[in-house]
Write an enzyme that holds these catalytic residues in place. Sequence first.
Site, mmCIF file in Angstrom:
data_model
loop_
_atom_site.group_PDB
_atom_site.id
_atom_site.type_symbol
_atom_site.label_atom_id
_atom_site.label_comp_id
_atom_site.label_asym_id
_atom_site.label_seq_id
_atom_site.Cartn_x
_atom_site.Cartn_y
_atom_site.Cartn_z
ATOM 1 N N HIS A 144 0.826 -1.203 0.000
ATOM 2 C CA HIS A 144 0.000 0.000 0.000
ATOM 3 C C HIS A 144 0.861 1.254 0.000
ATOM 4 O O HIS A 144 1.495 1.588 1.008
ATOM 5 C CB HIS A 144 -0.932 -0.010 1.212
ATOM 6 N N GLU A 156 3.031 0.406 3.251
ATOM 7 C CA GLU A 156 2.577 -0.661 4.144
ATOM 8 C C GLU A 156 2.683 -1.994 3.400
ATOM 9 O O GLU A 156 2.115 -2.138 2.310
ATOM 10 C CB GLU A 156 1.130 -0.425 4.584
ATOM 11 N N ASN A 195 -4.824 3.933 7.935
ATOM 12 C CA ASN A 195 -6.259 4.199 7.811
ATOM 13 C C ASN A 195 -7.040 3.707 9.026
ATOM 14 O O ASN A 195 -8.098 4.261 9.355
ATOM 15 C CB ASN A 195 -6.811 3.558 6.536
#
Length: 656
Positions: A144, A156, A195
């Site tokens: 990510h 990530e 997130n």
Amino acid sequence: MDVDDIDSIAVLGAGNMGHGIAEVAALSGYEVTLRDINEEFVQNGYDQIEWSLGKLAENDRISEEDADNALEQITPLVDMEAAVSDADFIIEAVPEQMEIKKDVYSEVQEHAPEHTILASNTSSLSITDLSEVTERPEQFCGMHFFNPPVRMQLVEVISGEHTAEETLSVTEQLADSFDKSPVRVRKDTPGFIVNRILVPLMNEACWIVSEDDATKEEVDSTVKFDLGLPMGAFELGDQVGNDVTYHVLEYMNDVLGEAYAPAPLLEEVVEEERYGKKSGEGFYDYENGDGAQIPTDVGSSEIKHRLLAVMANEVGNLVGNEVAPVEDIDEAVMLGAGFPEGPGKLADETGLETLVETLDERLEQNGASRYEASDYLRDRAQEGGFYDEEADDDTVEYEMIRVEYPGEMVGQIVIDRPHRMNTINIELLDELGAAIDAFESDDDVRAILITGEGEKAFSAGADVQSMATSAEPLQAIELSRTGQQTYGKLESCSMPVVAGIDGYCLGGGMELSMCADMRIASERSELGQPELNLGLLPGWGGTQRLQHIVGEGRAKEIILTANRYDAETMADYGFLNDVVSNDELASEAFELAADLAAGPPIATQFVKKAMLRGWEDTDAGLEIEAQAFGHLIGTDDLMEGITAFMGDGDPEFEGK
């Protein structure tokens, strides 16, 4: 498979994330195929890469040759077989919908070589579910990137239930080769790390307003100026896209339960298609209004504790469920969201007991499951915090800087905030002062070298964002004095100081470099004092030191115009002692510091003292010079120097 076996990378999806990832891969020397479903989409992505590379070259971040070479590395394609049949590593970056991604992997499975690793750039969807579409779930992981991939440091790397350790290791190595900072997500959980922290924060902000507990302005003022985060919560939502936040919450709600139900205010703005900046209006109006105009002084401790408590609870959930240790969570959020400190550290500073009490009070008041404190958070509250306290109180723990001993009697201070362009805040000033004291008391250190982590910035200046929390005049005066005292300590320390400047050296960062005895910079460096553009002035000694280095006229030019200057110009002005190639900066700066460290320490100390005093009073400087001359006549270092000179050898000064 090893990262050295990777030559070609396929990026699927040519949108903002896809073309950004393709650009990063090409700049790192990989052959890249960029694929999308039609010619228009893929060509638009390719054009965006060409524009971005042009801007990087225009701003001297890369050379024209590097830009041309990177563009040549990228082949835009529509045909899936042509895009992936020779790829060693595939990164999928198609729209954030499970069915679309599954359809892509079903097609990829038909054409990708057996050895190829598959990685999804999903920001929240299940890596395990996606991997099971393929016949190689052990070769599947999450990778990510953060937007824009060319600038953002974090990647990530997410493990699914079936992902092999080798797959994760190679993916981390690949991220390293992209000059990114990989952080491993050890378990497949919605939102992963960043997130999982940010989305509940933004949702809680919406709940606060939905329940009429505070206004939008009060919440954002608290987030930006009391917590010191880069943006207000609503400002961030508008930046990310409120529809994106909503869809991530929907997914979290489905998988993790009612604690992640979207707030009514968020549902309202999404229903009204007020998605944020991209639609012209979100929580703020960017088309017909002034956008996010956040007051500095309407925050409250109640809002701060409520938002911190929600973030701390998510940290507790992640650590308690072995998704990641708190150190990795803090690193990820600082790199991916620009927090000045990670949520774990922020929570510890407020006190976990206070935050658990906040959650318990909220739970008792309205019974919402999002306020149920995790077991791990409760346990750590009893232990005193997410981080264990060090038993040895005499040991200095550095968080904003690194203190290193590279050899040759050189002590090195590395400003270690690359996610914030190595900007300087009050905590860093304290650590800098402690490091100077440590070197001063270390007989094995005879010169100090100061550098910035990474190649983007020596230091881009004061961390104005976090310092805005001290906006009261009396606090600002104290902040200025603290910087002046710390910088003064560096300037007047007994040993020579070298600043190795690479990248941006602006504002408070340039003021720091003024305290060095010698300054050496890479060709790509940019220097300047932009404070007047902010309605400020250099506040850490720059108005005084700069004129002593370059003369009054040049100093006024640099400060009053607030312009940026390239390294060659600053060398011509007499500010820099040398300008070297980008690749040679580290070695040349260390060599200069080592040469100075080899000098006679007593004489060096007197030279610095006489010159510094002479700035203020020439007669006083001359008197120190005379007294020092008399003192040095009787030292062992003098005899060592004379003996070496007569014998045509190199002296070995011992400071005696």
